[in-house]
Design an enzyme around this catalytic site. Structure first.
Site, PDB file in Angstrom:
ATOM      1  N   GLU A 287       0.313  -1.342  -0.262  1.00 35.41           N
ATOM      2  CA  GLU A 287      -0.174   0.004  -0.006  1.00 35.41           C
ATOM      3  C   GLU A 287       0.767   1.275  -0.243  1.00 35.41           C
ATOM      4  O   GLU A 287       0.606   1.891  -0.874  1.00 35.41           O
ATOM      5  CB  GLU A 287      -0.979  -0.153   1.120  1.00 35.41           C
ATOM      6  CG  GLU A 287      -1.655   1.294   1.467  1.00 35.41           C
ATOM      7  CD  GLU A 287      -2.767   1.445   0.469  1.00 35.41           C
ATOM      8  OE1 GLU A 287      -2.090   2.517  -0.862  1.00 35.41           O
ATOM      9  OE2 GLU A 287      -3.748   0.601   0.089  1.00 35.41           O
ATOM     10  N   ASP A 291       1.264   4.495  -3.291  1.00 40.70           N
ATOM     11  CA  ASP A 291       0.792   5.045  -3.268  1.00 40.70           C
ATOM     12  C   ASP A 291       2.168   6.462  -3.422  1.00 40.70           C
ATOM     13  O   ASP A 291       1.544   7.327  -4.119  1.00 40.70           O
ATOM     14  CB  ASP A 291       0.837   5.950  -1.568  1.00 40.70           C
ATOM     15  CG  ASP A 291      -0.584   5.152  -1.063  1.00 40.70           C
ATOM     16  OD1 ASP A 291      -1.485   4.371  -1.598  1.00 40.70           O
ATOM     17  OD2 ASP A 291      -1.252   5.184   0.260  1.00 40.70           O
ATOM     18  N   SER A 477      -6.952   2.580  -3.262  1.00 37.89           N
ATOM     19  CA  SER A 477      -6.063   3.016  -3.305  1.00 37.89           C
ATOM     20  C   SER A 477      -5.229   3.687  -3.576  1.00 37.89           C
ATOM     21  O   SER A 477      -4.499   4.260  -3.367  1.00 37.89           O
ATOM     22  CB  SER A 477      -4.960   1.688  -2.301  1.00 37.89           C
ATOM     23  OG  SER A 477      -5.557   1.193  -1.012  1.00 37.89           O
TER      24      SER A 477
END
Length: 720
Positions: A287, A291, A477
């Site tokens: 994650e 990002d 996400s």
């Protein structure tokens, strides 16, 4: 004569409190009755308690950490300011506050903090750090001490849905009635809430399978599809904060950069509450690296700050407040969340208060709307039968980002888009519909989610380098950092054009979306999640759609907002910064040495701090000044402040004088002859200065003998 010293002494009064024995016992004692009345703190019980099996008491000696959230002040004035600062044409448009100005006008006072600290200490808790904006007081102690302080009983539970053990308070926390006006809530009484990342992988891929070469969308493909390559910006001079509960490996990020020829400032970590996962990242590593790599692809030259916090209510609250108090970033990207029904409402309120500060400071926030469609609790306690949305995407002071399936042409241009079938969206059960959420065609009084969207379907996912190999990742996400990268691009363009940064994005995005012919969004009209379908205009799967970056930038910079300024051209508000001096520093005032003071020799009108001019009993001059812009079109502009004059002079001769000026105009003069035993409120009409920037200046001049102190507090300039 009362000569004063230039040295400043901090004096903290400890409030009288009921003494309670808090000795550790083998069992957690029930709270004993308090001599003072108590009030319950609503929304402080984790919703999972109602669905879980109680297994016994938490041992009395078990350590528990809590975050006590304090209430903001002047809530109505804050709401008016947030509306005005995002409205093109308003006199306050883009005139964002510094953290010090926000805290002075709307944050808790130092007196509030001291009162809470005194109470916690008296209950046997150890007070830790206080957030720089004074919104959170952290403390820890035994379960017995915590139970006593907050009138709770801590029990052990098993969540049957998640098969997870946790502890929690059985009933709402309570506090003494004299703290009720100060304390917003308390978090940390349970450890059930865990934020989940919103990452998704194609079902056709073997779980955790990595490849040596990239597949999935490259930066060139998504930049071309969304016209990010046509804005003339790359994020230079901007900073994006990544909101994380895990860590990353710098080597993975540099591998991604090298693959696609991207260069920019090195990514750095900011620890919150001591958290730093980078030496050994956990399951959320993908994650964090997703990002960072998506932001790098969208805005290569933007500086990235990775804020890493413990994955808990307290960790999330502390991270929110640290980011806004640091004020280093103009954009925040959030890809972690939890479904509203399974999140303690008091914790959501505490985070949203920090988001209000972000909005006031001109910080844009983009949050993933979730990957379980309109049933956001599918992988949580409440389960898939409950219609629910994700927090923080449901907060009205950030922009919730939904998901699509994107198709790109062979020449890296936009082909088509449809709603991703599990993109988060629906109706909040916590937050009311904000005034800016117009033109949606959705009835009701509650906030709807999302606001905008971009590619998220893992079947059209992104090439990401993580954990030593290439993966294809999707999820909302990925959508949140893409919009964050666009905001960094916009802020670069805005600065070059002499315009304010994007700030709270949703009000401005909705204004553009409601303006016919802007061409700023790809309107997604096909596809659905479980309960809502994409359609022309706004919908609860893709919001207003995905960005056409160059057209959106033009609309935002060109003032094509579709918003009509207030008819009078004046928004009612208060203009003076740090009017109560409770920041403990002068800014934004300019003063001579020692004027902003919290010593006990002269009391403040309210709080602990005030401006004390003169009082030396010798020839001396002190000054206190601040420049303010009074909007044109205001029917009234009224300056008020509280003045206490204390003197050793006698008789009716004005030996020592205080003068108030607006620029070169003398408005009023006071002297030792006006001395009084307490504070007297002063009122000065400044309506004639509408449309001007004026410097308000207090000058205190003292002669060679017999002191006179001019003490000023709670200064305000209200316009309407």
């Amino acid at each position: 004569m009362r000569p004063r010293t230039l040295a400043l002494a901090a004096a903290i009064a400890v409030l009288p409190l009921t003494a309670v024995s808090l000795g550790v016992s083998t069992a957690q004692a029930a709270p004993t009755p308090h001599a003072t009345p108590r009030v319950a703190l609503p929304n402080t019980v984790n919703p999972a308690v109602a669905h879980s099996e109680k297994k016994g008491d938490v041992p009395a000696e078990q350590q528990i950490s809590v975050a006590v959230s304090l209430k903001l002040r002047n809530a109505d004035a804050l709401d008016r300011f947030l509306a005005a600062v995002t409205t093109p044409g308003s006199p306050q448009f883009g005139k964002y506050l510094t953290p010090e100005q926000f805290t002075a006008q709307f944050g808790p006072t130092q007196q509030d903090v001291d009162q809470v600290k005194a109470y916690l200490t008296a209950q046997g808790l150890t007070v830790g750090d206080v957030s720089a904006n004074r919104q959170v007081v952290n403390a820890h102690g035994t379960a017995a001490q915590v139970s006593q302080a907050f009138g709770t009983h801590e029990s052990s539970y098993l969540d049957p849905q998640l098969q997870r053990a946790f502890f929690a308070n059985d009933a709402a926390a309570s506090i003494p009635a004299d703290l009720a006006s100060v304390v917003q809530g308390v978090s940390g009484l349970d450890n059930h809430a865990v934020r989940k990342n919103r990452i998704a992988k194609p079902g056709s891929l073997t779980p955790n399978a990595a490849s040596a070469t990239p597949s999935g969308l490259s930066p060139a493909q998504y930049q071309g599809a969304y016209n990010l390559n046509k804005t003339g910006a790359d994020g230079t001079g901007t900073t994006v904060a990544l909101w994380e509960f895990d860590g990353y490996k710098s080597s993975n990020l540099t591998t991604y950069d090298a693959q696609y020829g991207l260069t920019g400032p090195a990514v750095s970590t900011v620890s919150v509450d001591g958290a730093n996962y980078d030496s050994s990242p956990g399951q959320g590593q993908g994650e964090v690296e997703l990002d960072s790599e998506i932001v790098r692809g969208a805005a290569p030259k933007a500086t990235q700050l990775v804020y890493e916090a413990p994955n808990s209510d307290q960790g999330e609250i502390d991270m929110a407040n640290k980011i806004v108090a640091d004020n280093r970033a103009s954009v925040i990207s959030i890809s972690w969340g939890s479904c509203e029904p399974d999140t303690t409402a008091a914790s959501m309120t505490a985070v949203d208060n920090a988001f209000k500060q972000a909005a006031a400071q001109g910080i844009s926030i983009f949050s993933a709307s979730g990957d379980d469609g309109s049933r956001d609790c599918t992988r949580s306690t409440s389960g898939s039968t409950v219609k629910a949305v994700d927090f923080p995407a449901s907060s009205p002071h950030q922009t919730g980002v939904g998901g699509t399936n994107l198709k790109v042409t062979s020449s890296n241009t936009y082909s088509s888009e449809s709603a991703w079938s599990t993109a988060g969206g629906g109706v909040s059960t916590v937050f009311s519909k904000p005034s800016w959420q117009t033109g949606t065609g959705v009835s009701g009084t509650m906030r709807t989610v999302p606001d905008v969207a971009s590619n998220a379907d893992p079947q059209s996912g992104f090439a990401i380098y993580t954990a030593g190999g290439w993966q294809v990742y999707g999820g909302t996400s990925a959508a949140a950092p893409l919009w964050s990268g666009y905001a960094a691009q916009f802020n670069q363009k805005a600065k070059a054009a002499g315009q304010p940064v994007l700030g709270e994005a949703s009000p401005r995005l909705y204004s553009v979306a409601n303006t016919a012919g802007s061409g700023a969004f790809h309107d997604v009209t096909t596809g659905a999640n479980q309960d809502f379908s994409a359609k022309a205009g706004y919908d609860q799967v893709t919001g207003w759609g995905s960005p056409v970056a160059d057209a959106l930038t033009t609309a935002l910079l060109g003032g094509s907002s579709g918003t009509t300024p207030p008819p009078s051209g004046c928004t009612a508000t208060q203009l003076v910064g740090n009017g109560g001096f409770e920041t403990g520093t002068a800014a934004p005032w300019t003063t001579s040495s020692g004027v902003v003071d919290n010593s006990s020799s002269e009391a403040a009108h309210a709080g602990s701090w005030k401006a004390w001019l003169d009082g030396y009993g010798s020839t001396h001059t002190d000054t206190l000044s601040q420049s303010v812009s009074i909007p044109a079109g205001c029917a009234s502009a009224t300056l008020t402040f509280w003045l206490h004059i204390d003197t050793a002079e006698t008789g009716s001769t004005a030996y020592d004088k205080l003068t108030l000026q607006a620029n070169s105009t003398t408005l009023k003069t006071w002297s030792n002859v006006n001395a009084a035993s307490g504070y007297v409120q002063q009122t000065v009409d400044l309506t004639s200065f509408a449309g001007q920037t004026v410097t308000l200046k207090f000058t205190g001049a003292e002669d060679s003998s017999n002191q006179t102190s001019f003490v000023i507090d709670d200064v305000a300039l209200n316009v309407k």
